[in-house]
Design an enzyme around this catalytic site. Structure first.
Site, PDB file in Angstrom:
ATOM      1  N   HIS A 200     -16.927 -18.080  80.151  1.00 15.58           N
ATOM      2  CA  HIS A 200     -17.783 -19.255  80.264  1.00 15.58           C
ATOM      3  C   HIS A 200     -17.475 -20.220  79.116  1.00 15.58           C
ATOM      4  CE1 HIS A 200     -19.948 -16.775  83.040  1.00 15.58           C
ATOM      5  NE2 HIS A 200     -21.005 -17.559  83.128  1.00 15.58           N
TER       6      HIS A 200
ATOM      7  N   GLU B   7     -20.986 -25.579  79.287  1.00 14.68           N
ATOM      8  CA  GLU B   7     -22.183 -25.963  80.043  1.00 14.68           C
ATOM      9  C   GLU B   7     -23.300 -26.282  79.067  1.00 14.68           C
ATOM     10  OE1 GLU B   7     -24.777 -24.766  83.952  1.00 14.68           O
ATOM     11  OE2 GLU B   7     -24.423 -23.167  82.504  1.00 14.68           O
TER      12      GLU B   7
ATOM     13  N   ASP C 204     -23.498 -19.242  90.629  1.00 14.50           N
ATOM     14  CA  ASP C 204     -23.938 -18.761  89.325  1.00 14.50           C
ATOM     15  C   ASP C 204     -25.037 -17.697  89.461  1.00 14.50           C
ATOM     16  OD1 ASP C 204     -24.026 -18.497  86.601  1.00 14.50           O
ATOM     17  OD2 ASP C 204     -24.645 -20.540  86.175  1.00 14.50           O
TER      18      ASP C 204
END
Length: 344
Positions: free
Chosen positions: A202, A205, A283
């Site tokens: 990841h 974000e 997600d």
């Protein structure tokens, strides 16, 4: 006149194990195990999440996620999650699912991280056997834990590496981006790289473009979970494009967590126009209230026509670790979907 997004063949590359659960399943497991759920997962569903870009908002999200995870108490529960995730994805046109799991979360109930992973893999093989969808696994380390634990998980993932359903195909890094130093997880990713696994951390974000750049520099990813904040710096956006990494863009997550105020603000168009491959993902559908097809519907609301939706589906398939036979068949069916007369 548009075509049904649920009929569009696609791959799902960004789905978390706990977050994939149906809310009905969470409620049933909670009742079965005598667990009291927060109101947001019962009468107040779907949850109204605060901005996770600040600490209090993330705490609320994490509290709900932990409450759902606490309902998973053994092998039968784990198998149910894999099976239902596969069925839900197949119903929405997904031909290939790479479900992401941190086996340490479930190890206490099944005798360790190895049995936990083997249960998920075994059910992935079982549910893939009917040919509707192939299910593989991404083992994910947590930024909230010591990087040495990430190395342990990378070695475990390497033991079960393979190139078909029911195998580990990738290694990831998840949880709060603001925790841990990205470079300290480099050795774990080096272990995964030597095993031939896709590197899928990841980044970008909750934090901005610099987090994406650090992910590129220290982890050399094949894909980046989210990465949407790369648009905040043109140089970083160019670096992502040059790297060839696929971005796993999750519009529903971005809006639910307050990264962007509305779906119209999600910079999907800018990312695509920069020449960056994209795989849309859901997600954590449990907490965001929408699954994979809804992400394609969101792209349509952003002005993507059916040809562009087909291109996004192709990007998901090409960015996956699906076997060539699965990928080729699905890509051919994308062309068929696009050639079919749309519904009025």
């Amino acid at each position: 006149m548009t075509r049904e997004v649920t009929a569009l063949p696609k791959a799902h590359l960004h789905l978390h194990f706990t977050g994939s659960m149906r809310v009905e399943t969470v409620r049933e497991l909670a009742q079965q195990h005598g667990i009291r759920l927060p109101d947001a997962l019962v009468t107040g569903y779907p949850p109204k999440l605060a901005r996770a870009t600040d600490e209090r908002g993330w705490f609320r999200f994490q509290r709900l996620y932990d409450a759902a995870r606490a309902c998973v108490r053994g092998e039968a529960d784990m198998r149910r999650i894999v099976r239902e995730a596969a069925h839900d994805d197949a119903a929405e046109g997904s031909r290939w699912l790479e479900i992401q799991v941190d086996p340490t979360s479930y190890a206490p109930f099944v005798g360790g991280i190895t049995p936990a992973l083997e249960i998920v893999l075994d059910e992935a093989r079982s549910v893939s056997s009917d040919g509707r969808i192939g299910v593989a696994v991404v083992v994910a380390a947590s930024r909230m834990r010591h990087p040495l634990e990430a190395r342990t998980l990378a070695r475990l993932a390497a033991r079960y590496a393979g190139d078909d359903a029911g195998h580990v195909v990738g290694f990831g890094l998840s949880n709060d981006e603001r925790r841990g130093a990205t470079e300290e997880f480099g050795p774990a990713f080096a272990i995964a790289r030597r095993a031939g696994l896709a590197l899928v951390p990841h980044g970008g974000e909750l934090l901005g473009a610099q987090a994406v750049m650090e992910t590129l520099e220290h982890l050399d990813p094949d894909r980046i979970g989210h990465g949407v904040r790369s648009v905040e710096d043109p140089a970083v956006l160019d670096a992502v494009a040059e790297s060839g990494a696929t971005l796993e863009v999750c519009p529903g997550s971005n809006v639910a967590l307050g990264v962007f105020g509305t779906a119209a603000e999600v910079p999907l168009r800018r990312i695509v126009e920069a020449g960056i491959p994209v795989a849309l993902g859901a997600d954590d559908p449990l907490l965001f209230g929408n699954r994979l097809a809804a992400q394609y519907a969101a792209a349509r609301e952003l002005g993507f026509d059916d040809a562009e939706l087909a291109a996004l589906a192709r990007g998901s398939l090409r960015g996956s670790r699906a076997p060539e036979r699965v990928r080729a068949a699905a890509l051919a069916d994308v062309d068929t979907w696009l050639a079919t007369r749309p519904m009025p």
